[in-house]
Scaffold this active site. Sequence first.
Site, PDB file in Angstrom:
ATOM      1  N   GLY A  39      37.455 -18.527 -37.091  1.00 49.86           N
ATOM      2  CA  GLY A  39      37.870 -18.780 -35.697  1.00 49.86           C
ATOM      3  C   GLY A  39      37.408 -17.637 -34.813  1.00 49.86           C
ATOM      4  O   GLY A  39      38.147 -17.144 -33.964  1.00 49.86           O
TER       5      GLY A  39
ATOM      6  N   ALA B 107      42.578 -22.418 -34.051  1.00 47.37           N
ATOM      7  CA  ALA B 107      43.404 -23.306 -33.228  1.00 47.37           C
ATOM      8  C   ALA B 107      42.621 -24.608 -33.180  1.00 47.37           C
ATOM      9  O   ALA B 107      41.577 -24.677 -32.541  1.00 47.37           O
ATOM     10  CB  ALA B 107      43.606 -22.731 -31.834  1.00 47.37           C
TER      11      ALA B 107
ATOM     12  N   TYR C 238      57.603 -25.343 -28.038  1.00 51.83           N
ATOM     13  CA  TYR C 238      56.742 -24.549 -28.917  1.00 51.83           C
ATOM     14  C   TYR C 238      57.436 -24.190 -30.243  1.00 51.83           C
ATOM     15  O   TYR C 238      57.243 -24.852 -31.242  1.00 51.83           O
ATOM     16  CB  TYR C 238      56.221 -23.291 -28.181  1.00 51.83           C
ATOM     17  CG  TYR C 238      55.066 -22.678 -28.951  1.00 51.83           C
ATOM     18  CD1 TYR C 238      53.758 -23.084 -28.728  1.00 51.83           C
ATOM     19  CD2 TYR C 238      55.298 -21.744 -29.959  1.00 51.83           C
ATOM     20  CE1 TYR C 238      52.711 -22.583 -29.486  1.00 51.83           C
ATOM     21  CE2 TYR C 238      54.261 -21.235 -30.717  1.00 51.83           C
ATOM     22  CZ  TYR C 238      52.973 -21.650 -30.469  1.00 51.83           C
ATOM     23  OH  TYR C 238      51.941 -21.151 -31.227  1.00 51.83           O
TER      24      TYR C 238
END
Length: 406
Positions: free
Chosen positions: A49, A147, A242
């Site tokens: 990532g 992500a 969240y």
Amino acid sequence: MQIKPMIRNNICLNAHPAGCAANVRRQIEYAKKNLSKDENTPKLALIVGCSNGYGLASRICAGFGYGAVTVGLSFENEPSEKRMGTAGYYNNKAFDNEAGKASLVSVSLNGDAFSGETKAASFEAVRKASAKAGIPAKIDLFVYSLASPVRTDPKTGVMYKSVIKPIGDAFSGKTLNMMDGAFSISKAEPATEEEIFNTVKVMGGEDWELWMDALENEGLLSSRTRAVAYTYIGPELSWAIYKNGTIGRAKEDLERACRDINRRLTEKNKICGAWVSVNKALVTRSSAVIPIIPFYISCLYKVMKGMGLHEGCAEQITRLYRGRLYTPNAAQGAGAVPVDSENRIRIDDWEMRDDVQKAVIEKMEKITPENVFSETDVAGFKHDFLETHGFDVEGVDYDAEVNITD
Ligand code: NAD
């Protein structure tokens, strides 16, 4: 051609190559100034990532701060004659370009981190890069900074999609359009059991464990290896969507995976340690689409900048390396890494300070459409968002012609 930002619903559809390169160079300068290598800092880092946000900063700090060989993996669109590349493509290109100039060995791979083939290609790249640098093929630092909205399970071939939804009750919260400062109410129905399961499959810890096990099987780990994955906790006002929602459930699984990795590898002295690091809320491609977060970040930035506490990705990762993973006591091993009661690294400590949170909450209660530009840092949010895609970067001539395949 000239490139201007195309933005819809807090999503930017294009990127500017020269702006991306300038942004990478700015972070490189910061890392060079604020980090320096010693015998305990990493010599070989694998960053999954690596092309944006926290992963990009992790790679820049390891490469340019510590002089490490870096192998970076990300999943980005390459440009064609008809279509631009994504920002991450241009960031990787700029990173490799600057690394070449600085005589640093770097390899950037484009592929799906969840697949076995990409993992194998990464191991091959690690071996080649270390051979080129004349160092052992042992990874000192493994950063897991994905992500992703989807994951195909390599064992079953089933594709899972993650969702950002509350669990139990429906969510309704203010969201802020960074372009014009307009508020709207964002609503989300509670996730089904299947959606929770799927989100954990995508953003939970299973794939991190697969990486660590495969690295061990390949003989690429050593008692120096430090592995870190990133999470967010944030203030209570965001928990419904969240921390207590689908993503939070996946992040709980990331922490479960971390404990399992430590049981399997650290306790058997196969690696130095694995940690989940809780990072600060920052503007990245991923965070801009989470309801309430753009409004919260706009207020947080105003407060933290006012208190002289504001940090971006490079500043956060510099503090993670210098103040947590590679402190002057790093030779003492995993025990020298400062952690909370759950064994997590906290570089969200400044964001979560009582005085910061109190000021942010008070501010959020007072914001109206009339004072949003003067009382919040929505302008800073917009700037950072544009910058993430190579726009609004100081010193870049946006009227100049650009070749998107360069
Ligand atoms: P980002 O969107 O900026 O970067 C995501 C990276 O993942 C990119 O390099 C992308 O190419 C790569 N990627 C996505 N799918 C991939 C795949 N299938 N294969 C290979 N690479 C793939 O994200 P970010 O905001 O930097 O987030 C990184 C991590 O940090 C996440 O785990 C996130 O939860 C965590 N985090 C973010 C924040 C924040 O505010 N942004 C705060 C704390 C923690």
